[in-house]
Structure formats: C-alpha cells, structure tokens
Design an enzyme around this catalytic site. Structure first.
Site, PDB file in Angstrom:
ATOM      1  N   LYS A 181     -56.087 -24.866 -64.283  1.00 14.26           N
ATOM      2  CA  LYS A 181     -55.525 -25.402 -65.515  1.00 14.26           C
ATOM      3  C   LYS A 181     -56.629 -26.171 -66.244  1.00 14.26           C
ATOM      4  CE  LYS A 181     -51.044 -26.170 -65.222  1.00 14.26           C
ATOM      5  NZ  LYS A 181     -49.810 -27.033 -64.857  1.00 14.26           N
ATOM      6  N   ASP A 218     -60.144 -23.059 -58.108  1.00 14.21           N
ATOM      7  CA  ASP A 218     -59.127 -23.912 -58.853  1.00 14.21           C
ATOM      8  C   ASP A 218     -59.584 -25.267 -59.514  1.00 14.21           C
ATOM      9  OD1 ASP A 218     -57.070 -22.098 -58.201  1.00 14.21           O
ATOM     10  OD2 ASP A 218     -56.348 -23.699 -56.310  1.00 14.21           O
ATOM     11  N   MET A 248     -48.113 -34.218 -56.303  1.00 15.05           N
ATOM     12  CA  MET A 248     -47.700 -33.933 -57.457  1.00 15.05           C
ATOM     13  C   MET A 248     -46.299 -34.785 -57.993  1.00 15.05           C
ATOM     14  SD  MET A 248     -48.044 -29.951 -57.109  1.00 15.05           S
ATOM     15  CE  MET A 248     -47.796 -29.750 -55.241  1.00 15.05           C
TER      16      MET A 248
HETATM   17  C1  LIG Z   1     -51.394 -28.035 -56.193  1.00 17.83           C
HETATM   18  S1  LIG Z   1     -51.311 -29.347 -55.126  1.00 17.83           S
HETATM   19  C2  LIG Z   1     -52.689 -28.802 -53.882  1.00 17.83           C
HETATM   20  C3  LIG Z   1     -52.709 -29.394 -52.820  1.00 17.83           C
HETATM   21  C4  LIG Z   1     -53.871 -29.095 -52.035  1.00 17.83           C
HETATM   22  N1  LIG Z   1     -53.816 -27.731 -51.518  1.00 17.83           N
HETATM   23  C5  LIG Z   1     -54.205 -29.814 -50.705  1.00 17.83           C
HETATM   24  O1  LIG Z   1     -53.777 -29.495 -49.664  1.00 17.83           O
HETATM   25  O2  LIG Z   1     -54.704 -31.188 -50.871  1.00 17.83           O
HETATM   26  C6  LIG Z   1     -52.170 -30.439 -56.154  1.00 17.83           C
HETATM   27  C7  LIG Z   1     -52.107 -32.181 -55.895  1.00 17.83           C
HETATM   28  O3  LIG Z   1     -52.667 -32.269 -54.679  1.00 17.83           O
HETATM   29  C8  LIG Z   1     -52.736 -33.833 -54.802  1.00 17.83           C
HETATM   30  N2  LIG Z   1     -54.338 -33.916 -54.748  1.00 17.83           N
HETATM   31  C9  LIG Z   1     -55.362 -32.850 -54.345  1.00 17.83           C
HETATM   32  N3  LIG Z   1     -56.352 -33.333 -54.450  1.00 17.83           N
HETATM   33  C10 LIG Z   1     -56.303 -34.641 -54.681  1.00 17.83           C
HETATM   34  C11 LIG Z   1     -57.254 -35.778 -54.873  1.00 17.83           C
HETATM   35  N4  LIG Z   1     -58.531 -35.624 -54.655  1.00 17.83           N
HETATM   36  N5  LIG Z   1     -56.725 -37.154 -54.934  1.00 17.83           N
HETATM   37  C12 LIG Z   1     -55.352 -37.355 -55.074  1.00 17.83           C
HETATM   38  N6  LIG Z   1     -54.625 -36.392 -55.000  1.00 17.83           N
HETATM   39  C13 LIG Z   1     -54.977 -35.178 -54.861  1.00 17.83           C
HETATM   40  C14 LIG Z   1     -52.348 -34.431 -55.753  1.00 17.83           C
HETATM   41  O4  LIG Z   1     -51.154 -34.704 -55.640  1.00 17.83           O
HETATM   42  C15 LIG Z   1     -52.321 -32.796 -56.950  1.00 17.83           C
HETATM   43  O5  LIG Z   1     -51.338 -33.079 -57.886  1.00 17.83           O
END
Ligand SMILES: C[S@@+](CC[C@H](N)C(=O)[O-])C[C@H]1O[C@@H](n2cnc3c(N)ncnc32)[C@H](O)[C@@H]1O
Length: 269
Positions: A73, A51, A186
């Site tokens: 994306k 991803d 998100m």
């Molecule tokens: C589709 S979700 C995936 C979450 C992921 N599976 C997890 O456990 O962290 C995507 C969201 O995770 C959060 N996210 C993931 N990595 C991040 C990071 N390094 N910094 C801040 N937010 C993050 C944000 O809110 C982002 O929009």
C-alpha cells in the site's frame, strides 16, 4: 577467528532453483535482523515482489540485475488485490524465474503468507518458506521488553486488532479475563475499543502498556502508558502505523532494564 568461516554464498546455502517462489520474511525493519537464508535469497533472486514494510536498505542486498516489484500500500492508495499478487507470483515462476516474495516480519504471522503458499501449492508452483523475525517479538526485544519473563508470565498472546471479518473477531473481554500480556498488531485504529473491552473483561486499568512505532528503524518511537490511558496517549502523541501495542506487566521491565543499564554505563565511566 570469529567470522572466518562465515560463508553466505549460494554454495553454502540452498540454491534458488529457477521456476520457484521463495516466500521469505525480512524481519521487523532493520536489515541487521535478516536471516542468512533471506540474504542469500536476495542475492540469487531474479525478481523480488515486496511489501511496504520491507525497508529499502534490505533491498540493497538484491542482485543488481534483479527486477524489484512493489506490491504494498502506498500513500493511502489501495494495495494490489491479494489474488492479483498470487497470479503475479505464478506467472513470474512460470517464466522460469527465481521469484522472491518478501514480506515484513514473518510471512506466516499476520502476513497472509499462508494464503500465498496455498495459492502456489494449488497452482503446482514449487515454493519454500523462510521465516523472518516477527515484529511482535523482535520489536519488543529491541525495546527492552521481554516477551516472557520467569515469575511474570507463562504465555504471551499475539493478536491482530484488525478483524477482517466477523467470524474471526476476537472476544477481547475474554482475553482480558486471562490477564496475559498481549502484543497487538494493526491495533492503532481499534485500540480505544480493545482497551475498553479488556478492562470490562477484568484486566486492571493500570496495567502497563507500550506503543512501539517503526520498531528497530532509525525513526522508532516508544511510549509507555497504562491500559486505561494508552489509546488517548497514542492519539495525543500522534503515533501511527506501523506500530505494536504491548499490554501487560512485561512492559514494566523495560524501565527497570533501562535504569539498570544507565547505572551500569555511569559506573563504567
Ligand atoms: C500486516 S501486519 C504484518 C506483520 C508481519 N508479518 C510481522 O510478522 O511482523 C502489519 C503490522 O505489523 C506490525 N509491524 C510490522 N513491522 C513493524 C515495525 N517495524 N514497527 C512496528 N510495528 C510493526 C504493525 O502492527 C503493522 O500494522
């Protein structure tokens, strides 16, 4: 000596059988947060389907001959449809390859890992799941915000600000009444509505709130505000995805911890 017995060769960790899919979490971003299982999976995989949230440095652990497929994306273009990803994983596994499906954070936390596991199971493709540190916990810890703290909170809510369909839409006002800390994934776009609903539900408008953008990465940015101001501050300071929003008294501990750490560092000089 520490490290002497550290063996992350496939011999000490599970072998990745051809024809299977391993659904793995890459953690919040910084490769230092990868688990040994996932590093070993990266070394053994023939093909890696990842991803957008997987940091390029994580892919440096891949076998030099591994095929790397981006399935996220990019630049506002629509991402590959979820069912196409499922089909791709099934096809690759049926070619008798070791297929690593790599997702940011943990695959089972707002990562659609559950859906992919189901598709594989229904197709009869053998798979395993290896968790990663979810950004909503790892990102917080790295920002000096404890997810729970004795005397402050006995629960923490991980929620998505993105409601894919109406029947799973959260009752934010009801969550506001609970006055429990919230970690929102998100939620950049929907934050104004969420914050207003939380206040309407009874959460104090001056509850501390933080936004963590690019958690654990070199370009990480952290902003501390309050519930009634956080959406405006986020816009003013142009914070954008990927970002976490943390709302609750646990945010206060960040400043406290940072002050004490600074003091200790000064005294140590
Ligand atoms: C589709 S979700 C995936 C979450 C992921 N599976 C997890 O456990 O962290 C995507 C969201 O995770 C959060 N996210 C993931 N990595 C991040 C990071 N390094 N910094 C801040 N937010 C993050 C944000 O809110 C982002 O929009």
């Amino acid at each position: 000596m520490i490290g002497r017995s550290l063996d992350i060769s496939p011999a000490s960790l599970p072998a990745f059988p051809p024809g299977t899919v391993w659904l793995c979490g890459a953690g919040p971003g910084d490769p230092g947060h990868l688990t040994l299982y996932v590093v070993s999976a990266l070394r053994q995989a023939d093909v890696i389907v990842h991803d957008a949230l997987v940091d390029p440095r994580v892919l440096d652990f891949a076998h030099p001959e591994a095929e790397i497929i981006f399935a996220g994306k990019r630049g506002g273009k629509p991402s590959i449809a979820q069912d196409e990803i499922g089909e791709m994983l099934i096809t690759l596994a049926r070619q008798n390859r070791r297929v690593l499906r790599l997702k940011g954070g943990d695959p089972f936390v707002f990562g659609r890992g559950g859906e992919e596991a189901l598709v594989l199971a229904e197709a009869g493709v053998p798979f395993r799941v290896f968790p990663g540190i979810t950004s909503g916990l790892g990102g917080l810890a790295m920002a000096s915000i404890p997810a729970t703290m004795r005397g402050v909170n006995q629960a923490v809510i991980l929620a998505t600000g993105h409601s894919a369909d109406d029947h799973t839409r959260l009752d934010w006002a009801a969550l506001g009444r609970l006055k429990l800390p919230l970690v929102l994934y998100m939620a950049v776009r929907t934050l104004p509505d969420i914050a207003a609903a939380l206040v309407a539900g009874g959460m104090d408008a001056d509850t501390p709130a933080a936004v963590i953008e690019n958690a654990t990465l070199p370009d990480e940015r952290i902003m501390v505000s309050t519930l009634d101001r956080v959406a405006k501050d986020l816009e003013r300071q142009a914070f954008g995805p990927p970002a976490l929003v943390v709302i609750g008294e646990i945010v206060r501990l960040r400043e406290e911890l940072r002050l004490l750490a600074l003091q200790a560092a000064r005294e140590a000089v």
